[in-house]
Motif scaffolding. Structure first.
Motif, PDB file in Angstrom:
ATOM      1  N   TYR A 156      66.271  38.362  -6.213  1.00 29.36           N
ATOM      2  CA  TYR A 156      66.797  37.006  -6.171  1.00 29.36           C
ATOM      3  C   TYR A 156      67.023  36.686  -4.697  1.00 29.36           C
ATOM      4  O   TYR A 156      66.622  37.461  -3.807  1.00 29.36           O
ATOM      5  CB  TYR A 156      68.069  36.897  -6.988  1.00 29.36           C
ATOM      6  N   LEU A 157      67.642  35.569  -4.416  1.00 30.42           N
ATOM      7  CA  LEU A 157      67.800  35.130  -3.026  1.00 30.42           C
ATOM      8  C   LEU A 157      68.524  36.178  -2.171  1.00 30.42           C
ATOM      9  O   LEU A 157      67.999  36.664  -1.167  1.00 30.42           O
ATOM     10  CB  LEU A 157      68.552  33.806  -2.977  1.00 30.42           C
ATOM     11  N   SER A 158      69.736  36.542  -2.561  1.00 28.86           N
ATOM     12  CA  SER A 158      70.549  37.419  -1.710  1.00 28.86           C
ATOM     13  C   SER A 158      69.951  38.817  -1.594  1.00 28.86           C
ATOM     14  O   SER A 158      69.958  39.431  -0.520  1.00 28.86           O
ATOM     15  CB  SER A 158      71.976  37.501  -2.242  1.00 28.86           C
ATOM     16  N   SER A 159      69.400  39.343  -2.712  1.00 27.92           N
ATOM     17  CA  SER A 159      68.839  40.698  -2.667  1.00 27.92           C
ATOM     18  C   SER A 159      67.584  40.743  -1.810  1.00 27.92           C
ATOM     19  O   SER A 159      67.367  41.709  -1.052  1.00 27.92           O
ATOM     20  CB  SER A 159      68.530  41.183  -4.078  1.00 27.92           C
ATOM     21  N   ALA A 160      66.759  39.687  -1.873  1.00 30.18           N
ATOM     22  CA  ALA A 160      65.544  39.664  -1.067  1.00 30.18           C
ATOM     23  C   ALA A 160      65.883  39.539   0.421  1.00 30.18           C
ATOM     24  O   ALA A 160      65.345  40.267   1.268  1.00 30.18           O
ATOM     25  CB  ALA A 160      64.645  38.513  -1.505  1.00 30.18           C
ATOM     26  N   VAL A 161      66.781  38.619   0.747  1.00 37.00           N
ATOM     27  CA  VAL A 161      67.159  38.419   2.146  1.00 37.00           C
ATOM     28  C   VAL A 161      67.839  39.671   2.691  1.00 37.00           C
ATOM     29  O   VAL A 161      67.571  40.120   3.826  1.00 37.00           O
ATOM     30  CB  VAL A 161      68.065  37.190   2.284  1.00 37.00           C
ATOM     31  N   SER A 162      68.719  40.264   1.911  1.00 36.24           N
ATOM     32  CA  SER A 162      69.440  41.459   2.348  1.00 36.24           C
ATOM     33  C   SER A 162      68.474  42.599   2.681  1.00 36.24           C
ATOM     34  O   SER A 162      68.649  43.304   3.688  1.00 36.24           O
ATOM     35  CB  SER A 162      70.420  41.904   1.258  1.00 36.24           C
ATOM     36  N   LEU A 163      67.418  42.771   1.844  1.00 42.81           N
ATOM     37  CA  LEU A 163      66.446  43.835   2.096  1.00 42.81           C
ATOM     38  C   LEU A 163      65.652  43.556   3.368  1.00 42.81           C
ATOM     39  O   LEU A 163      65.498  44.428   4.234  1.00 42.81           O
ATOM     40  CB  LEU A 163      65.503  43.974   0.893  1.00 42.81           C
ATOM     41  N   VAL A 164      65.125  42.341   3.497  1.00 40.02           N
ATOM     42  CA  VAL A 164      64.271  42.011   4.648  1.00 40.02           C
ATOM     43  C   VAL A 164      65.080  42.059   5.955  1.00 40.02           C
ATOM     44  O   VAL A 164      64.565  42.466   7.005  1.00 40.02           O
ATOM     45  CB  VAL A 164      63.617  40.624   4.441  1.00 40.02           C
ATOM     46  N   GLU A 165      66.347  41.679   5.894  1.00 34.11           N
ATOM     47  CA  GLU A 165      67.192  41.662   7.093  1.00 34.11           C
ATOM     48  C   GLU A 165      67.416  43.067   7.678  1.00 34.11           C
ATOM     49  O   GLU A 165      67.821  43.207   8.832  1.00 34.11           O
ATOM     50  CB  GLU A 165      68.549  41.030   6.774  1.00 34.11           C
TER      51      GLU A 165
END
Length: 353
Positions: A156-165
């Motif tokens: 989802y939004l937060s999990s995807a951004v958190s991983l890529v960051e």
């Protein structure tokens, strides 16, 4: 040629128009994020269609893929369908975590890959080692739950951004229906803030997915109702056909019985005809025999009639002869002549003796 991925089939519409539209829209968005890039690393390039389409835009592309059958497919696709891009694309069969080279890239693609990896963070950190400081990385993952046996995680939004960051700085987020796109730069750049506006975008994306699923659910429900109605109609038709069939079988049995009876009757008539034929032959023979006997009787009757006529004639002649003889013998010279005849006859007999 065996392969486990069918992105090219989806891109060409072999898996349906809806899937083709979704695939082409995702690829178009990916290509749109590479404007001005000269050298791109396509990590997990699958069947190579994205790498080849990048090359069509004049980009130098290296595609790295772990499955050898996919690399074989991509190489054959390049040579047969896109020979004009052969100098721009280089496919490598390798495990990307073990892949090493001295080249740096101003664009890296990691599309529909992270959801398959047990250690996606390490994978992204290794990808970051190939990115130029001013380069961009384009990432796509399925948005939300996807019931696929190879998927190890849901984004989802937060999990995807958190991983890529953990390896890059996310600059842009894009919702493509059932997939999520992220554009990031090298670590040290300013990252996008997950504020209320971004979560509202995610809610809107969820709303569109929910709406699509609801409409699809209604369509499927309507299709199910139509299917049930048609099934009921087919069952009723089947029962009628079954009844007609049973009636037909009864009629056939009745006709077979009649046919058997008719055959027996025909056999009887045949036997009677044979008997009649024999009787007729005997009658003909008897008639012929009777006709022969009648002919014999007719001829005998004719003979009798002829003999009777001859007898009457002889009787008449005899009477005439007697009458004429009496005319002779009753006179004196007749009597004298008769005595002389008898006397001469006696003398003749005596002379012979």
């Amino acid at each position: 040629m065996a392969n486990n991925d069918r992105i090219y089939a989806a891109y060409k519409g072999e898996m349906g128009e809806v899937f083709q539209k979704q695939t082409q829209e995702r690829i178009d968005w990916i290509l749109g994020q590479l404007n001005g890039r000269q050298k791109v690393l396509d990590v997990g390039c699958s069947q190579g269609i994205v790498s080849i389409l990048c090359a069509q835009q004049g980009v130098q592309v290296t595609g790295v893929e772990i499955q050898p059958e996919n690399v074989e497919f991509a190489q054959q696709l390049l040579e047969t369908e896109y020979p004009q891009c052969k100098e721009k694309v280089h496919f490598v069969n390798a495990d990307f975590l073990q892949y090493q080279e001295d080249q740096m890239y101003d664009g890296i693609l990691v599309t529909e890959v992270l959801e398959h990896l047990p250690d996606a963070e390490r994978f992204l950190q290794h990808a970051a080692s190939f990115l130029k400081p001013d380069g961009v990385v384009v990432i796509t993952v399925p948005f939300g739950f996807c019931n696929h046996p190879d998927h190890t995680q849901t984004f989802y939004l937060s999990s995807a951004v958190s991983l890529v960051e953990k390896a890059f700085c996310v600059q842009q987020i894009h919702y493509g229906g059932n997939w999520l796109g992220l554009v990031a730069k090298a670590a040290g750049n300013q990252s996008i803030q997950l504020n209320e506006a971004e979560y509202q975008k995610e809610e809107e994306a969820f709303f569109q997915i929910h709406k699509t699923l609801s409409l699809r659910g209604e369509e499927l429900y309507q299709n199910l109702m139509n299917a049930n109605r048609k099934y009921k109609e087919s069952q009723e038709a089947y029962q009628k056909m079954k009844q007609w069939h049973e009636q037909g079988q009864e009629k056939i049995a009745e006709l077979q019985t009649k046919a058997t009876n008719s055959q027996e009757k025909i056999a009887e008539l045949q036997e009677m005809a044979d008997c009649g034929r024999e009787a007729a032959e005997k009658l003909v023979q008897f008639a012929q025999e009777e006709e022969s006997q009648a002919e014999v009787l007719r001829r005998a009757r004719q003979t009798i009639q002829r003999l009777q006529m001859e007898n009457r004639y002889l009787r008449t002649e005899n009477e005439n002869y007697k009458r004429k003889l009496s005319l002779i013998t009753d006179t004196w010279y007749g009597k004298l002549a008769l005595k002389c005849y008898k006397k001469m006859k006696a003398l003749k007999a005596k002379s012979k003796g």
